[in-house]
Design an enzyme around this catalytic site. Structure first.
Site, PDB file in Angstrom:
ATOM      1  N   ARG A   1     -58.534 -16.727  28.397  1.00  0.00           N
ATOM      2  CA  ARG A   1     -57.775 -15.473  28.301  1.00  0.00           C
ATOM      3  C   ARG A   1     -57.225 -15.304  26.888  1.00  0.00           C
ATOM      4  NH1 ARG A   1     -54.200 -17.173  25.885  1.00  0.00           N
ATOM      5  NH2 ARG A   1     -52.246 -18.138  26.472  1.00  0.00           N
TER       6      ARG A   1
ATOM      7  N   ASP B   1     -43.096 -14.603  30.045  1.00  0.00           N
ATOM      8  CA  ASP B   1     -43.476 -14.846  31.455  1.00  0.00           C
ATOM      9  C   ASP B   1     -42.497 -15.753  32.182  1.00  0.00           C
ATOM     10  OD1 ASP B   1     -44.418 -17.153  30.109  1.00  0.00           O
ATOM     11  OD2 ASP B   1     -46.381 -17.163  31.111  1.00  0.00           O
TER      12      ASP B   1
ATOM     13  N   SER C   1     -56.311 -20.858  26.589  1.00  0.00           N
ATOM     14  CA  SER C   1     -56.123 -21.314  27.974  1.00  0.00           C
ATOM     15  C   SER C   1     -57.309 -22.079  28.536  1.00  0.00           C
ATOM     16  CB  SER C   1     -55.763 -20.130  28.889  1.00  0.00           C
ATOM     17  OG  SER C   1     -54.530 -19.624  28.526  1.00  0.00           O
ATOM     18  N   SER C   2     -57.860 -22.982  27.718  1.00  0.00           N
ATOM     19  CA  SER C   2     -58.940 -23.824  28.255  1.00  0.00           C
ATOM     20  C   SER C   2     -58.421 -24.693  29.395  1.00  0.00           C
ATOM     21  CB  SER C   2     -59.543 -24.686  27.147  1.00  0.00           C
ATOM     22  OG  SER C   2     -58.552 -25.488  26.548  1.00  0.00           O
TER      23      SER C   2
ATOM     24  N   ASP D   1     -51.131 -17.512  32.064  1.00  0.00           N
ATOM     25  CA  ASP D   1     -52.492 -17.988  31.795  1.00  0.00           C
ATOM     26  C   ASP D   1     -53.289 -18.086  33.090  1.00  0.00           C
ATOM     27  OD1 ASP D   1     -51.360 -18.224  29.347  1.00  0.00           O
ATOM     28  OD2 ASP D   1     -51.311 -20.416  29.330  1.00  0.00           O
TER      29      ASP D   1
ATOM     30  N   TYR E   1     -42.034 -25.816  22.960  1.00  0.00           N
ATOM     31  CA  TYR E   1     -42.168 -24.831  24.038  1.00  0.00           C
ATOM     32  C   TYR E   1     -41.029 -25.020  25.043  1.00  0.00           C
ATOM     33  CZ  TYR E   1     -44.343 -21.994  27.707  1.00  0.00           C
ATOM     34  OH  TYR E   1     -44.590 -21.037  28.653  1.00  0.00           O
TER      35      TYR E   1
ATOM     36  N   GLY F   1     -55.378 -22.239  22.185  1.00  0.00           N
ATOM     37  CA  GLY F   1     -54.459 -21.274  22.773  1.00  0.00           C
ATOM     38  C   GLY F   1     -55.171 -20.178  23.546  1.00  0.00           C
TER      39      GLY F   1
ATOM     40  N   HIS G   1     -44.047 -15.306  25.423  1.00  0.00           N
ATOM     41  CA  HIS G   1     -42.773 -15.972  25.735  1.00  0.00           C
ATOM     42  C   HIS G   1     -41.857 -15.047  26.542  1.00  0.00           C
ATOM     43  CE1 HIS G   1     -43.555 -19.732  23.691  1.00  0.00           C
ATOM     44  NE2 HIS G   1     -44.236 -19.010  22.832  1.00  0.00           N
TER      45      HIS G   1
HETATM   46  C1  GLA Z   1     -48.445 -20.568  26.940  1.00  0.00           C
HETATM   47  C2  GLA Z   1     -47.934 -20.683  28.377  1.00  0.00           C
HETATM   48  C3  GLA Z   1     -47.740 -19.314  29.002  1.00  0.00           C
HETATM   49  C4  GLA Z   1     -46.906 -18.405  28.117  1.00  0.00           C
HETATM   50  C5  GLA Z   1     -47.425 -18.427  26.677  1.00  0.00           C
HETATM   51  C6  GLA Z   1     -46.526 -17.668  25.731  1.00  0.00           C
HETATM   52  O1  GLA Z   1     -49.729 -20.022  26.926  1.00  0.00           O
HETATM   53  O2  GLA Z   1     -48.818 -21.448  29.166  1.00  0.00           O
HETATM   54  O3  GLA Z   1     -47.154 -19.451  30.279  1.00  0.00           O
HETATM   55  O4  GLA Z   1     -45.549 -18.748  28.168  1.00  0.00           O
HETATM   56  O5  GLA Z   1     -47.569 -19.756  26.183  1.00  0.00           O
HETATM   57  O6  GLA Z   1     -46.541 -16.323  26.052  1.00  0.00           O
END
Ligand code: GLA
Length: 339
Positions: free
Chosen positions: A16, A25, A110-111, A152, A200, A108, A23
């Site tokens: 995705r 969600d 989302s693998s 994600d 994070y 970043g 930041h």
């Molecule tokens: C990572 C987290 C998500 C989200 C983003 C920032 O991808 O896994 O849940 O918080 O950072 O938007």
């Protein structure tokens, strides 16, 4: 949730990219991601009493029992995401197979969430996209210790061909917004992410501190943030409150195909991440400035968790030539079991 043992299993799970709304969600805010045409594919056979997977992106295979308590200590490291899902599902029968991915790892995109979703579907997890995403989010938190939000996993499970997803991370309601065919979504992998673990979690804690003072950030206005005592916590809250507003405005601009406004909101969002939320780096700032200065590019911003990773830009077709580290991506349907 049901498990349904079957012989041959094939699952395809996309990565995705988040167009805007970072930041937000984990405070139940708004996000606007899309599933992309880069995939993790899992092909195998169900049965037996172990989960055994190999990956062409990793030197060592994963070999797990069906019941385990602590996914965060599993080796090899990539096996933790598989183990997180196994721990959540507690399947009654195993799986043996191979994973292939075209999603760059550590970029970043989302693998890890794509892998979790692929394993969940391969283990027979059923139900709607929200159910699958919530299970995979719990798996990710157990595997990595990072207190991530739902974006994600939900964008990967619920992707819709040709559309971005406006997700309310409190209600988990999704409104689809068409992405024009003649608008390039450019993703540039700038650097591997660093520091994501502790930094994070610090941001999540800082947002929680803001909420203890003024209540849910998703309901707060910029005026409400003025009463937050700590300057750093106030800045974090201001990012979240303004980012939620930007997501709403961006969704409207995308529906109206107002490209100038889309670009403006992206650049404003990047500045907010860099200054108020401190999740950018000088290299990411330079990459955003460079892309945004190219003819035909409407705007650009860092995307995802930050501290490196990818920059996303919206551009007129052909403005940015694809390269090894730069792709034009399309919005695609969500993760699915093919057999
Ligand atoms: C990572 C987290 C998500 C989200 C983003 C920032 O991808 O896994 O849940 O918080 O950072 O938007």
């Amino acid at each position: 949730m049901t498990t349904r043992p079957e012989a041959r299993v094939e699952v395809r799970s996309p990565g995705r990219v988040n167009l805007i709304g970072d930041h937000t969600d984990y405070t139940g805010g708004l996000v606007l991601p899309m599933a992309i045409d880069r995939y993790t594919t899992l092909i195998g056979t169900s049965g037996g009493n172990r989960v055994r997977l190999r990956s062409d992106a990793e030197p060592d295979p994963v070999d797990l029992p069906l019941h385990l308590d602590d996914p965060s200590t599993v080796t090899p490291h990539w096996g933790r995401y598989v183990a997180g899902v196994v721990a959540e599902v507690a399947p009654s029968s195993g799986l043996e197979g191979a994973v292939h991915t075209t999603i760059p790892v550590g970029a970043g995109l989302s693998s890890s969430a794509a892998l979790e979703t692929a394993v969940a579907l391969a283990l027979g997890v059923g139900g709607d996209a929200r159910t699958v995403a919530e299970l995979c989010r719990r798996a990710e938190i157990r595997a990595s210790g990072v207190p991530c939000g739902i974006m994600d996993q939900l964008s990967i499970a619920a992707g819709v061909d040709g559309h971005a997803l406006l997700i309310d991370c409190q209600s988990l309601e999704i409104a689809v917004v068409p992405v024009p065919d003649d608008l390039d979504v450019v993703v540039w992998f700038v650097t591997h992410r660093t520091l994501v673990g502790s930094a994070y979690a610090d941001r999540v804690a800082e947002c929680a501190a803001a909420e203890r003072e003024i209540g849910p950030l998703r309901l707060a206005s910029i005026g409400d943030t003025a009463s937050i005592g700590d300057e750093l916590v106030r800045a974090r809250a201001r990012h979240v409150v303004t980012e939620n507003e930007r997501v709403r405005a961006f969704a409207a601009a995308l529906a109206a195909d107002d490209r100038r406004e889309l670009g403006r909101l992206m650049l404003e969002g990047h500045r907010s991440l860099a200054t108020r939320f401190a999740t950018s780096t000088p290299t990411m700032d330079d990459a955003v400035a460079h892309l945004a200065s190219q003819p035909g590019v409407h705007g650009a911003r860092m995307t995802g968790g930050g501290f490196g990773g990818c920059v996303v830009a919206l551009a007129e077709p052909g403005s940015i030539a694809p390269a090894d580290d730069r792709w034009i991506v399309r919005p695609v349907g969500g993760a699915a079991r093919i057999s």
